[in-house]
Design an enzyme around this catalytic site. Structure first.
Site, PDB file in Angstrom:
ATOM      1  CG  ASP A  25      45.138 -18.659   8.263  1.00 36.38           C
ATOM      2  OD1 ASP A  25      45.852 -18.385   7.094  1.00 36.38           O
ATOM      3  OD2 ASP A  25      44.806 -17.925   9.001  1.00 36.38           O
ATOM      4  CG  ASN A  73      41.922 -14.422   0.096  1.00 36.07           C
ATOM      5  OD1 ASN A  73      41.294 -15.612   0.235  1.00 36.07           O
ATOM      6  ND2 ASN A  73      42.442 -13.794   1.253  1.00 36.07           N
TER       7      ASN A  73
HETATM    8  C1  FPP Z   1      45.275 -18.979   3.701  1.00 36.55           C
HETATM    9  O1  FPP Z   1      46.563 -19.252   4.003  1.00 36.55           O
HETATM   10  C2  FPP Z   1      44.902 -19.954   2.591  1.00 36.55           C
HETATM   11  C3  FPP Z   1      44.296 -19.478   1.573  1.00 36.55           C
HETATM   12  C4  FPP Z   1      43.911 -18.103   1.169  1.00 36.55           C
HETATM   13  C5  FPP Z   1      44.272 -20.428   0.283  1.00 36.55           C
HETATM   14  C6  FPP Z   1      43.385 -21.517   0.612  1.00 36.55           C
HETATM   15  C7  FPP Z   1      43.436 -22.467  -0.480  1.00 36.55           C
HETATM   16  C8  FPP Z   1      43.831 -23.693  -0.536  1.00 36.55           C
HETATM   17  C9  FPP Z   1      44.200 -24.678   0.540  1.00 36.55           C
HETATM   18  C10 FPP Z   1      43.867 -24.089  -2.020  1.00 36.55           C
HETATM   19  C11 FPP Z   1      43.079 -25.417  -2.302  1.00 36.55           C
HETATM   20  C12 FPP Z   1      41.742 -25.470  -2.691  1.00 36.55           C
HETATM   21  C13 FPP Z   1      41.218 -25.640  -3.591  1.00 36.55           C
HETATM   22  C14 FPP Z   1      39.727 -25.754  -3.622  1.00 36.55           C
HETATM   23  C15 FPP Z   1      41.839 -26.607  -4.827  1.00 36.55           C
HETATM   24  P1  FPP Z   1      47.527 -18.023   3.975  1.00 36.55           P
HETATM   25  O2  FPP Z   1      48.029 -17.796   2.669  1.00 36.55           O
HETATM   26  O3  FPP Z   1      46.890 -16.755   4.286  1.00 36.55           O
HETATM   27  O4  FPP Z   1      48.655 -18.458   4.756  1.00 36.55           O
HETATM   28  P2  FPP Z   1      49.417 -17.319   5.762  1.00 36.55           P
HETATM   29  O5  FPP Z   1      48.559 -16.962   6.852  1.00 36.55           O
HETATM   30  O6  FPP Z   1      50.663 -18.444   6.419  1.00 36.55           O
HETATM   31  O7  FPP Z   1      50.255 -16.576   4.934  1.00 36.55           O
END
Ligand code: FPP
Length: 244
Positions: A25, A73
């Site tokens: 996250d 998501n």
């Molecule tokens: C949460 O951060 C993250 C995600 C929903 C996506 C996770 C995906 C990756 C790390 C990409 C790589 C994966 C692969 C398998 C290539 P957020 O967007 O919710 O962050 P925030 O809470 O700061 O908005």
């Protein structure tokens, strides 16, 4: 065993978790802090992930399951969803990454909603590396813990309906066998980055006796030191599994 060298000496090898789950996250916030579009955070997060899989493999962790895209998501902007999917394609299609190491990648979650190209790439990657003996690297994609349990219940109900399973024979072991993680060691440690304290539908069934570790570090900034910190913390805990 030279590849097992890099574990810091103060972390006892016999107290390492066998299976780690990570809620990656904070990508969006990482980008925002730098005045960049959210996607840059995901891109950097993918780089972090690559390092972490290699590190966990090198120190002898048996399985790593990461939350890359949840069943919830899809409600993000179309632009963000499509860029995330593109990123998955790039990484899951990037065989080079796994060729060098002894990693065994696998995707868990409901893949029927993913586009065909991505589904093909996943199938090919899994097939190519299915005999690898290193870390089991599970990418949770369109994954939801509740969805996983519902799916298990439906599958068992179907067998009852068909007369191949008796209701009395449904127990925890039987449920466990229906989970995506059935062939993996139990989840010992779940890490969530970015200072959020929720489980967000991740590995609900598997987390019954997992230890949680929360850190304020944003996922793109997570590194070996941060992982060692989590491992040290885990090693210091007294796991009783409900006993005394
Ligand atoms: C949460 O951060 C993250 C995600 C929903 C996506 C996770 C995906 C990756 C790390 C990409 C790589 C994966 C692969 C398998 C290539 P957020 O967007 O919710 O962050 P925030 O809470 O700061 O908005």
């Amino acid at each position: 065993m030279s590849h097992l060298k890099s574990l810091p000496p103060d972390i006892p090898r016999d107290k390492l978790p066998r299976h780690i789950g990570i809620i990656m996250d904070g990508n969006g916030r990482w980008a925002k802090k730098r005045g960049l579009p959210r996607f840059f955070g995901h891109r950097q997060g993918a780089i972090t992930l690559r390092h972490m899989v290699r590190y966990c493999n090198a120190i002898g962790i048996e399985a790593l399951t990461v939350y890359a895209f949840s069943t919830e998501n899809w409600s993000r902007s179309e632009d963000e969803v499509s860029k995330l999917m593109k990123l998955m394609k790039k990484h899951l299609g990037n065989m080079e990454m796994y060729l060098k190491d002894n990693i065994r990648p696998q995707v868990i979650g409901d893949r029927s909603r993913l586009d065909e190209e991505l589904q093909r790439k996943i199938a090919l990657t899994e097939e190519t590396f299915c005999n690898r003996t290193g870390i089991r690297f599970n990418v949770a994609l369109n994954y939801g813990g509740r969805d996983e349990i519902v799916r298990a219940a439906k599958h068992l109900a179907k067998q009852v309906q068909e007369g191949t399973l008796r209701v009395e024979d449904i127990d925890e072991k039987r449920m466990e066998a229906e989970m995506y993680t059935a062939s993996l060691p139990p989840v010992d440690l779940i890490i969530r980055t970015s200072g959020e304290y929720r489980t967000s539908n991740f590995l609900l069934w598997q987390s019954a006796y997992a230890e949680y570790y929360f850190t304020d570090t944003l996922w793109p900034d997570f590194n070996e030191d941060a992982m060692n910190q989590a491992l040290r913390d885990y090693a210091s805990r007294n796991r009783r599994f409900g006993g005394v």
